[in-house]
Design a protein around this motif. Structure first.
Motif, PDB file in Angstrom:
ATOM      1  N   PRO A   5       0.813  -1.223   0.000  1.00 30.38           N
ATOM      2  CA  PRO A   5       0.000   0.000   0.000  1.00 30.38           C
ATOM      3  C   PRO A   5       0.844   1.271   0.000  1.00 30.38           C
ATOM      4  N   HIS A   6       2.136   1.146   0.310  1.00 32.78           N
ATOM      5  CA  HIS A   6       2.988   2.344   0.322  1.00 32.78           C
ATOM      6  C   HIS A   6       3.456   2.733  -1.081  1.00 32.78           C
ATOM      7  N   LEU A   7       3.160   1.904  -2.099  1.00 32.65           N
ATOM      8  CA  LEU A   7       3.605   2.248  -3.460  1.00 32.65           C
ATOM      9  C   LEU A   7       2.419   2.631  -4.342  1.00 32.65           C
ATOM     10  N   PRO A   8       2.360   3.872  -4.841  1.00 34.45           N
ATOM     11  CA  PRO A   8       1.291   4.263  -5.764  1.00 34.45           C
ATOM     12  C   PRO A   8       1.521   3.628  -7.148  1.00 34.45           C
ATOM     13  N   PRO A   9       0.463   3.594  -8.000  1.00 35.93           N
ATOM     14  CA  PRO A   9       0.593   2.941  -9.311  1.00 35.93           C
ATOM     15  C   PRO A   9       1.780   3.435 -10.142  1.00 35.93           C
ATOM     16  N   ASP A  10       2.125   4.740 -10.032  1.00 32.09           N
ATOM     17  CA  ASP A  10       3.232   5.222 -10.884  1.00 32.09           C
ATOM     18  C   ASP A  10       4.603   4.806 -10.352  1.00 32.09           C
ATOM     19  N   GLN A  11       4.610   4.014  -9.264  1.00 32.30           N
ATOM     20  CA  GLN A  11       5.878   3.387  -8.847  1.00 32.30           C
ATOM     21  C   GLN A  11       5.822   1.884  -9.136  1.00 32.30           C
ATOM     22  N   TYR A  12       4.856   1.480  -9.929  1.00 33.51           N
ATOM     23  CA  TYR A  12       4.733   0.119 -10.426  1.00 33.51           C
ATOM     24  C   TYR A  12       4.844  -0.955  -9.324  1.00 33.51           C
ATOM     25  N   PRO A  13       3.864  -0.943  -8.404  1.00 35.17           N
ATOM     26  CA  PRO A  13       3.903  -1.907  -7.295  1.00 35.17           C
ATOM     27  C   PRO A  13       3.924  -3.365  -7.752  1.00 35.17           C
ATOM     28  N   GLY A  14       3.232  -3.672  -8.861  1.00 37.87           N
ATOM     29  CA  GLY A  14       3.208  -5.055  -9.352  1.00 37.87           C
ATOM     30  C   GLY A  14       4.600  -5.497  -9.786  1.00 37.87           C
ATOM     31  N   GLN A  15       5.280  -4.623 -10.506  1.00 38.56           N
ATOM     32  CA  GLN A  15       6.628  -4.954 -10.979  1.00 38.56           C
ATOM     33  C   GLN A  15       7.594  -5.070  -9.791  1.00 38.56           C
ATOM     34  N   ALA A  16       7.430  -4.168  -8.822  1.00 37.22           N
ATOM     35  CA  ALA A  16       8.296  -4.201  -7.638  1.00 37.22           C
ATOM     36  C   ALA A  16       8.088  -5.514  -6.873  1.00 37.22           C
ATOM     37  N   LEU A  17       6.844  -5.954  -6.773  1.00 37.56           N
ATOM     38  CA  LEU A  17       6.554  -7.206  -6.070  1.00 37.56           C
ATOM     39  C   LEU A  17       7.098  -8.401  -6.847  1.00 37.56           C
ATOM     40  N   SER A  18       6.916  -8.376  -8.157  1.00 38.24           N
ATOM     41  CA  SER A  18       7.423  -9.458  -8.997  1.00 38.24           C
ATOM     42  C   SER A  18       8.946  -9.598  -8.813  1.00 38.24           C
ATOM     43  N   CYS A  19       9.638  -8.459  -8.783  1.00 37.97           N
ATOM     44  CA  CYS A  19      11.100  -8.481  -8.587  1.00 37.97           C
ATOM     45  C   CYS A  19      11.449  -9.010  -7.191  1.00 37.97           C
TER      46      CYS A  19
ATOM     47  N   LYS B 116      11.102   2.962 -11.305  1.00 41.71           N
ATOM     48  CA  LYS B 116      10.769   3.908 -12.372  1.00 41.71           C
ATOM     49  C   LYS B 116      11.332   3.417 -13.704  1.00 41.71           C
ATOM     50  N   ILE B 117      10.609   3.784 -14.762  1.00 47.82           N
ATOM     51  CA  ILE B 117      10.985   3.298 -16.097  1.00 47.82           C
ATOM     52  C   ILE B 117      12.110   4.168 -16.657  1.00 47.82           C
ATOM     53  N   ILE B 118      13.145   3.503 -17.188  1.00 43.96           N
ATOM     54  CA  ILE B 118      14.200   4.287 -17.846  1.00 43.96           C
ATOM     55  C   ILE B 118      14.229   4.037 -19.361  1.00 43.96           C
ATOM     56  N   TYR B 119      13.567   2.965 -19.818  1.00 47.14           N
ATOM     57  CA  TYR B 119      13.374   2.763 -21.272  1.00 47.14           C
ATOM     58  C   TYR B 119      12.044   2.068 -21.477  1.00 47.14           C
ATOM     59  N   GLU B 120      11.296   2.487 -22.517  1.00 49.50           N
ATOM     60  CA  GLU B 120      10.073   1.773 -22.865  1.00 49.50           C
ATOM     61  C   GLU B 120       9.827   1.847 -24.371  1.00 49.50           C
ATOM     62  N   ALA B 121       9.332   0.713 -24.926  1.00 54.03           N
ATOM     63  CA  ALA B 121       8.961   0.664 -26.345  1.00 54.03           C
ATOM     64  C   ALA B 121       7.569   1.272 -26.511  1.00 54.03           C
ATOM     65  N   PRO B 122       7.229   1.715 -27.740  1.00 52.83           N
ATOM     66  CA  PRO B 122       5.923   2.367 -27.926  1.00 52.83           C
ATOM     67  C   PRO B 122       4.721   1.433 -27.757  1.00 52.83           C
TER      68      PRO B 122
ATOM     69  N   ALA C  40      10.749  -3.300 -21.296  1.00 56.98           N
ATOM     70  CA  ALA C  40      11.011  -2.099 -20.493  1.00 56.98           C
ATOM     71  C   ALA C  40      12.226  -2.303 -19.579  1.00 56.98           C
ATOM     72  N   GLN C  41      12.932  -1.207 -19.344  1.00 58.14           N
ATOM     73  CA  GLN C  41      14.040  -1.234 -18.391  1.00 58.14           C
ATOM     74  C   GLN C  41      13.659  -0.298 -17.244  1.00 58.14           C
ATOM     75  N   LEU C  42      13.922  -0.776 -16.012  1.00 55.33           N
ATOM     76  CA  LEU C  42      13.525   0.016 -14.841  1.00 55.33           C
ATOM     77  C   LEU C  42      14.681   0.129 -13.865  1.00 55.33           C
ATOM     78  N   GLU C  43      14.550   1.082 -12.935  1.00 52.94           N
ATOM     79  CA  GLU C  43      15.514   1.146 -11.836  1.00 52.94           C
ATOM     80  C   GLU C  43      14.759   1.423 -10.536  1.00 52.94           C
ATOM     81  N   VAL C  44      15.439   1.082  -9.430  1.00 60.89           N
ATOM     82  CA  VAL C  44      14.816   1.236  -8.112  1.00 60.89           C
ATOM     83  C   VAL C  44      14.803   2.714  -7.733  1.00 60.89           C
ATOM     84  N   MET C  45      13.686   3.171  -7.169  1.00 61.01           N
ATOM     85  CA  MET C  45      13.597   4.569  -6.713  1.00 61.01           C
ATOM     86  C   MET C  45      14.181   4.680  -5.308  1.00 61.01           C
ATOM     87  N   ASN C  46      14.743   5.836  -5.017  1.00 59.20           N
ATOM     88  CA  ASN C  46      15.319   5.990  -3.666  1.00 59.20           C
ATOM     89  C   ASN C  46      14.344   6.683  -2.732  1.00 59.20           C
TER      90      ASN C  46
END
Ligand code: F0G
Length: 457
Positions: A354-368, A438-444, A451-457
């Motif tokens: 619940p501490h991660l809003p959608p624009d921090q991609y909680p699903g992807q963070a959990l998957s990782c 957060k996303i650092i590369y994405e295809a159209p 997609a390539q992502l990095e961890v937010m601080n």
């Protein structure tokens, strides 16, 4: 018997390679926090997809050796065609190399600018193939399907009232078809009831709109109908499947799911004119109409698998094994989509983190986090997969933030699943330490694959 056993013996095995948590941390970083970019060898339990990952039966492997590789009119094609006709009752069968090729061909004929294609929920490739033609895909999922935590027997149903309203509003001429996904993969692997298919049929018929099924998981859906729709308690799965397809003008199918094949798909139809147009495009993009991008051996494996999947001992084991993992997670307080779906367990990432809003991609963070903890590969079905941007570049989030743990058919045993439960529960205990991405590369299009992502601080 109260213990539901795996209805098969294991004749051939593949090793699982073990990694340490430290190694997995490096692997994740090198894969830009995108499990699609991890080498399969570095995964211990691979629940990325149930597609093309089934263990084939000895009968299917024998069929592979018998495959007739003739360019035209191969015996294997006729076995395949007969199997599809027997099971669906649909007379015209067009093979394709996988499900999305069937979608590409069908929507190239029926899509186009200004058109709307209606569904309970379109799968990502289905939506992409619709949008590629300039048409708009419209999801009209029933209200209960949108709330992961509330159980209901048929959460894959299309909203019949919304369907009628949409047709009235936009005009039937602009709606070339309605396609119902059974089971509803992007909405939690939830089934669609026979009554809902009948009602959708009636609504479409009223306006002369063809009804199709996206039939990838037709047998799992049929077994849910048998279990949950009292009218069908004494029907066989074969009978239920035939009735489901009797309401459809056609279907697209990925044989990589319920046909236990490693590759393959098809379009099945009733309309000769549409079939002719599809076949003409098939010849350009896939191949001659008696192989459609497949080897004869693949057609043979699909023909056999389509019959095998209707075995009720298998379907009972299949549905029960997904329920088993779901129950273990619920008992530990882990937020999951309820009730269990047919091919996968879906974690509700918004409730999990619940501490991660959608624009921090909680699903992807959990998957990782699941990969890091236990070497388990899953897939995000949320805003990385389905999110769009508004004109100001702000994320328009997906309907839900889910993590799917898709269970390959006949591949993992109960102890593998026990291990998965143990690891998820461990991650749940440490959930507050999980950071957003957060996303650092994405295809159209279909950005989640690369997609390539990095961890937010
Ligand atoms: N429709 C549905 C409902 C699907 O789940 C898939 C694939 C397709 C169409 C496309 O079929 O892969 O053979 O081209 N789903 C896989 C998955 C990829 O992981 O759920 P395909």
């Amino acid at each position: 018997m109260s213990t539901i056993i795996e209805p098969f013996k294991i004749k051939s095995v593949e090793p699982i390679y073990f990694t340490t948590k430290e190694e997995r941390e490096t692997i994740l970083k090198d894969a830009f926090f995108n499990p699609f970019l991890i080498r399969a060898e570095d995964v211990m339990i691979d629940l990325l997809t149930d597609s093309g990952t089934s263990a084939m039966s000895s009968a299917q492997w024998a069929g592979i050796m018998l495959g007739d590789e003739s360019y035209a009119g191969s015996n294997s094609f006729f076995h395949f065609e007969n199997a599809v006709r027997d099971i669906t009752g649909l007379p015209i069968v067009i093979p394709t190399h996988q499900g999305r090729a069937a979608e590409k061909i069908l929507f190239s004929q029926l899509g186009g600018k200004g058109k709307y294609i209606l569904s309970n929920t379109l799968f990502d490739t289905t939506r992409a193939n619709i949008e590629f033609t300039g048409a708009t895909g419209v999801d009209l999922l029933c209200a209960e399907g949108k709330i992961p935590s509330v159980p209901s027997p048929f959460k894959g149903n299309i909203d019949i009232v919304a369907l009628g309203k949409f047709i009235e509003e936009k005009g039937a001429d602009n709606i070339p078809l309605c396609i119902i996904t059974v089971t509803n993969n992007s909405g939690g692997g939830q089934p669609v009831s026979m009554q809902n298919i009948r009602d959708a049929r009636a609504a479409c018929l009223k306006y002369g709109i063809p009804l199709f099924l996206d039939a990838c998981r037709f047998a799992e859906n049929a077994f849910f109908i048998k279990m949950r729709e009292p009218e069908f308690a004494n029907a066989t799965v074969e009978e239920i499947v035939l009735e489901m397809f009797s309401y459809a003008d056609g279907c697209t199918m990925s044989a990589k799911k319920d046909a236990f094949a490693n590759i393959g798909g098809f379009i099945a139809l009733r309309d000769e004119k549409l079939a002719l147009e599809c076949r003409n495009l098939l010849i350009i993009t896939e191949g001659f109409p008696t192989y459609g991008g497949l080897a004869g051996r693949d057609l043979e494996a699909i023909a056999i698998g389509l019959h095998e999947v209707l075995d009720e001992h298998y379907l009972q084991y299949r549905i029960r094994s997904i329920e088993y993992l779901t129950e273990k997670l619920i008992a530990a307080g882990v937020p999951v989509m309820q009730p269990a779906g047919g091919h996968a367990v879906y974690l509700d990432a918004l409730a999990f983190l619940p501490h991660l809003p959608p624009d921090q991609y909680p699903g992807q963070a959990l998957s990782c986090a699941l990969y890091k903890e236990g070497g388990i590969r899953s897939v995000e079905i949320g805003s990385l997969m389905f999110g769009k941007y508004d004109n100001a570049g702000q994320l328009i989030p997906a309907m839900m933030e889910l993590v799917r743990l898709a269970i390959p058919r006949r591949v993992y045993t109960q102890s593998h699943i026990d291990y998965v439960a143990e690891m998820i529960i461990q991650v749940f205990k440490d959930r507050e330490s999980i950071k957003g991405l957060k996303i650092i590369y994405e295809a159209p299009t279909l950005r989640h694959f690369t997609a390539q992502l990095e961890v937010m601080n």
